[in-house]
Design a protein around this motif. Structure first.
Motif, PDB file in Angstrom:
ATOM      1  N   GLY A  17      43.778  30.004  39.288  1.00  0.00           N
ATOM      2  CA  GLY A  17      43.669  29.400  40.616  1.00  0.00           C
ATOM      3  C   GLY A  17      42.522  28.406  40.585  1.00  0.00           C
ATOM      4  O   GLY A  17      41.388  28.783  40.276  1.00  0.00           O
ATOM      5  N   SER A  35      52.676  36.204  44.720  1.00  0.00           N
ATOM      6  CA  SER A  35      51.644  35.897  43.733  1.00  0.00           C
ATOM      7  C   SER A  35      52.384  35.340  42.520  1.00  0.00           C
ATOM      8  O   SER A  35      53.408  35.901  42.119  1.00  0.00           O
ATOM      9  CB  SER A  35      50.908  37.193  43.367  1.00  0.00           C
ATOM     10  OG  SER A  35      50.491  37.180  42.025  1.00  0.00           O
ATOM     11  N   THR A  36      51.880  34.264  41.948  1.00  0.00           N
ATOM     12  CA  THR A  36      52.586  33.683  40.795  1.00  0.00           C
ATOM     13  C   THR A  36      52.559  34.656  39.608  1.00  0.00           C
ATOM     14  O   THR A  36      53.509  34.711  38.833  1.00  0.00           O
ATOM     15  CB  THR A  36      51.982  32.320  40.408  1.00  0.00           C
ATOM     16  OG1 THR A  36      50.579  32.464  40.219  1.00  0.00           O
ATOM     17  CG2 THR A  36      52.249  31.262  41.466  1.00  0.00           C
ATOM     18  N   SER A  78      50.732  30.361  36.963  1.00  0.00           N
ATOM     19  CA  SER A  78      50.711  31.433  35.967  1.00  0.00           C
ATOM     20  C   SER A  78      51.579  31.027  34.796  1.00  0.00           C
ATOM     21  O   SER A  78      52.576  30.317  34.960  1.00  0.00           O
ATOM     22  CB  SER A  78      51.245  32.750  36.549  1.00  0.00           C
ATOM     23  OG  SER A  78      50.454  33.153  37.640  1.00  0.00           O
ATOM     24  N   TRP A  98      43.053  36.679  46.278  1.00  0.00           N
ATOM     25  CA  TRP A  98      42.718  35.267  46.026  1.00  0.00           C
ATOM     26  C   TRP A  98      43.298  34.449  47.168  1.00  0.00           C
ATOM     27  O   TRP A  98      44.507  34.371  47.337  1.00  0.00           O
ATOM     28  CB  TRP A  98      43.289  34.808  44.686  1.00  0.00           C
ATOM     29  CG  TRP A  98      42.897  33.408  44.322  1.00  0.00           C
ATOM     30  CD1 TRP A  98      43.678  32.294  44.420  1.00  0.00           C
ATOM     31  CD2 TRP A  98      41.642  32.964  43.790  1.00  0.00           C
ATOM     32  NE1 TRP A  98      42.978  31.191  43.995  1.00  0.00           N
ATOM     33  CE2 TRP A  98      41.724  31.572  43.604  1.00  0.00           C
ATOM     34  CE3 TRP A  98      40.442  33.618  43.467  1.00  0.00           C
ATOM     35  CZ2 TRP A  98      40.668  30.812  43.100  1.00  0.00           C
ATOM     36  CZ3 TRP A  98      39.393  32.869  42.961  1.00  0.00           C
ATOM     37  CH2 TRP A  98      39.514  31.489  42.781  1.00  0.00           C
ATOM     38  N   GLY A 134      47.040  33.947  35.000  1.00  0.00           N
ATOM     39  CA  GLY A 134      47.111  33.272  36.299  1.00  0.00           C
ATOM     40  C   GLY A 134      45.826  32.506  36.541  1.00  0.00           C
ATOM     41  O   GLY A 134      44.728  33.039  36.332  1.00  0.00           O
ATOM     42  N   LYS A 146      50.208  36.951  48.807  1.00  0.00           N
ATOM     43  CA  LYS A 146      49.382  38.075  48.327  1.00  0.00           C
ATOM     44  C   LYS A 146      48.722  37.686  47.010  1.00  0.00           C
ATOM     45  O   LYS A 146      48.895  38.369  45.988  1.00  0.00           O
ATOM     46  CB  LYS A 146      50.249  39.318  48.095  1.00  0.00           C
ATOM     47  CG  LYS A 146      50.554  40.108  49.330  1.00  0.00           C
ATOM     48  CD  LYS A 146      51.157  41.449  48.949  1.00  0.00           C
ATOM     49  CE  LYS A 146      51.759  42.112  50.169  1.00  0.00           C
ATOM     50  NZ  LYS A 146      52.749  43.136  49.820  1.00  0.00           N
ATOM     51  N   GLY A 147      47.990  36.563  47.023  1.00  0.00           N
ATOM     52  CA  GLY A 147      47.321  36.111  45.808  1.00  0.00           C
ATOM     53  C   GLY A 147      46.338  37.165  45.326  1.00  0.00           C
ATOM     54  O   GLY A 147      45.617  37.756  46.124  1.00  0.00           O
ATOM     55  N   ARG A 148      46.352  37.413  44.030  1.00  0.00           N
ATOM     56  CA  ARG A 148      45.530  38.499  43.491  1.00  0.00           C
ATOM     57  C   ARG A 148      44.381  37.956  42.643  1.00  0.00           C
ATOM     58  O   ARG A 148      44.542  36.981  41.909  1.00  0.00           O
ATOM     59  CB  ARG A 148      46.396  39.448  42.658  1.00  0.00           C
ATOM     60  CG  ARG A 148      47.454  40.138  43.497  1.00  0.00           C
ATOM     61  CD  ARG A 148      48.138  41.262  42.768  1.00  0.00           C
ATOM     62  NE  ARG A 148      49.142  40.768  41.814  1.00  0.00           N
ATOM     63  CZ  ARG A 148      49.042  40.897  40.512  1.00  0.00           C
ATOM     64  NH1 ARG A 148      47.983  41.492  39.969  1.00  0.00           N
ATOM     65  NH2 ARG A 148      49.990  40.440  39.720  1.00  0.00           N
ATOM     66  N   SER A 159      40.738  42.433  43.786  1.00  0.00           N
ATOM     67  CA  SER A 159      40.394  41.576  44.931  1.00  0.00           C
ATOM     68  C   SER A 159      41.591  40.672  45.263  1.00  0.00           C
ATOM     69  O   SER A 159      42.574  40.624  44.530  1.00  0.00           O
ATOM     70  CB  SER A 159      39.169  40.721  44.601  1.00  0.00           C
ATOM     71  OG  SER A 159      39.478  39.836  43.555  1.00  0.00           O
ATOM     72  N   GLY A 176      39.337  30.637  39.300  1.00  0.00           N
ATOM     73  CA  GLY A 176      39.366  32.026  38.850  1.00  0.00           C
ATOM     74  C   GLY A 176      40.584  32.253  37.970  1.00  0.00           C
ATOM     75  O   GLY A 176      41.605  31.564  38.114  1.00  0.00           O
ATOM     76  N   ILE A 177      40.447  33.207  37.081  1.00  0.00           N
ATOM     77  CA  ILE A 177      41.513  33.479  36.108  1.00  0.00           C
ATOM     78  C   ILE A 177      41.828  34.973  36.129  1.00  0.00           C
ATOM     79  O   ILE A 177      40.909  35.802  36.097  1.00  0.00           O
ATOM     80  CB  ILE A 177      41.051  33.036  34.697  1.00  0.00           C
ATOM     81  CG1 ILE A 177      40.848  31.516  34.671  1.00  0.00           C
ATOM     82  CG2 ILE A 177      42.047  33.476  33.628  1.00  0.00           C
ATOM     83  CD1 ILE A 177      40.156  31.001  33.423  1.00  0.00           C
TER      84      ILE A 177
HETATM   85  C1  BTN Z   1      39.514  35.876  40.254  1.00  0.00           C
HETATM   86  O1  BTN Z   1      38.590  35.090  40.037  1.00  0.00           O
HETATM   87  O2  BTN Z   1      39.346  36.896  40.914  1.00  0.00           O
HETATM   88  C2  BTN Z   1      40.844  35.561  39.658  1.00  0.00           C
HETATM   89  C3  BTN Z   1      41.682  34.746  40.577  1.00  0.00           C
HETATM   90  C4  BTN Z   1      43.017  34.362  40.005  1.00  0.00           C
HETATM   91  C5  BTN Z   1      43.874  33.641  41.017  1.00  0.00           C
HETATM   92  C6  BTN Z   1      45.149  33.132  40.431  1.00  0.00           C
HETATM   93  S1  BTN Z   1      46.007  32.070  41.550  1.00  0.00           S
HETATM   94  C7  BTN Z   1      47.409  32.079  40.521  1.00  0.00           C
HETATM   95  C8  BTN Z   1      47.565  33.498  39.992  1.00  0.00           C
HETATM   96  N1  BTN Z   1      48.311  34.313  40.920  1.00  0.00           N
HETATM   97  C9  BTN Z   1      47.580  35.295  41.447  1.00  0.00           C
HETATM   98  O3  BTN Z   1      47.976  36.129  42.278  1.00  0.00           O
HETATM   99  N2  BTN Z   1      46.322  35.234  40.957  1.00  0.00           N
HETATM  100  C10 BTN Z   1      46.174  34.164  40.003  1.00  0.00           C
END
Ligand code: BTN
Length: 246
Positions: free
Chosen positions: A134, A15-16, A62, A51, A132, A42-44, A49, A114-115
């Protein structure tokens, strides 16, 4: 301001946001430093939740900033700045962009970005903020279908270069962060409300007592949502306490 920032352009990472967390454990990166990735394993997302983003299709980025002039209780204004910077980037592709409280970005009512803002606190102060972002640029299919998610490509037919957009987003964030440093809070609040989804429109919400109709009337100074019910009563909600159904 962000002139000494370092860029990490990664092919793949968990995840960034997590990458920047780890970097910050060993060194204080210059303000405005950025990491982008083609793919996150493992984007968060918000509230625990995940991503999901197809490899190489979207912007995953990020940035670290050090808003030492803000109290933790004022942190939401930073979230507004990131949302506005993302809004401005996407407004180049569509005139149907809106911000859904607290900081989702929609095109024609569907989520395009999403942020995830993570503050590292030292006592009552914010030591560092990792923001972060996306943004769905070129992805054409989404797990839950196309009823609630979209991308710039789906909406406009334009294939965008994610790296060029990362540079633009960085510039936009710098502009709003500068406004914040100059204490132009009213201007930031005004712009945020101008772009807010369902402001003053009757909408269906869900809170701990079940569904109800109401209207978003604005935000409290701490960033809580002010919702007016049909009987005229106003309630303040934290993000975990309410959802906007439609
Ligand atoms: C959301 O709407 O639930 C927030 C999503 C955020 C996603 C971005 S992608 C870059 C950065 N790295 C992550 O793991 N999450 C954020």
């Amino acid at each position: 301001m962000f002139k000494n920032s370092i860029w990490f352009n990664l092919h793949e990472t968990e995840s960034t946001n997590s990458f920047l967390h780890e970097q910050l454990m060993s060194e204080k990166l210059p303000e405005g430093s950025v990491v982008t990735a083609d793919y996150q394993t493992k984007g968060r997302g918000q509230r625990g939740s995940s991503w999901q983003s197809e490899a190489g299709k979207n912007l995953l980025m990020s940035i670290v900033i050090y808003p030492d002039f803000l109290k933790a209780s004022e942190a939401f204004v930073l979230s507004k700045c990131i949302a506005l910077a993302t809004y401005d980037l996407l407004a180049d592709y569509s005139n149907q962009v809106q911000i859904k409280w607290p900081n989702d970005i929609l095109i024609e009512g569907k989520k395009v970005a999403g942020i995830l803002i993570e503050n590292i606190l030292r006592g009552a102060d914010i030591y560092a903020t990792i923001a972060g972002i996306g943004i769905n640029f070129n992805q054409q299919m989404f797990e839950g279908g196309l009823n609630s998610a979209t991308s710039v490509f789906i909406n406009s037919g334009v294939k965008a270069d994610t790296q060029i957009n990362a540079v633009k987003l960085h510039e936009n964030i710098e502009v709003y962060y500068q406004m914040l440093q100059q204490k132009k809070i009213e201007e930031i609040d005004r712009l945020y409300l101008t772009h807010l989804y369902k402001l003053n429109e009757t909408a269906l919400f869900n809170d701990a007592n079940g569904p109800f109709q109401g209207k978003i009337k604005g935000l409290s100074p701490m960033g809580l949502l002010i919702v007016e019910r049909e009987n005229g009563e106003k309630h303040l909600y934290d993000v975990k306490e309410i959802s906007l159904v439609r």
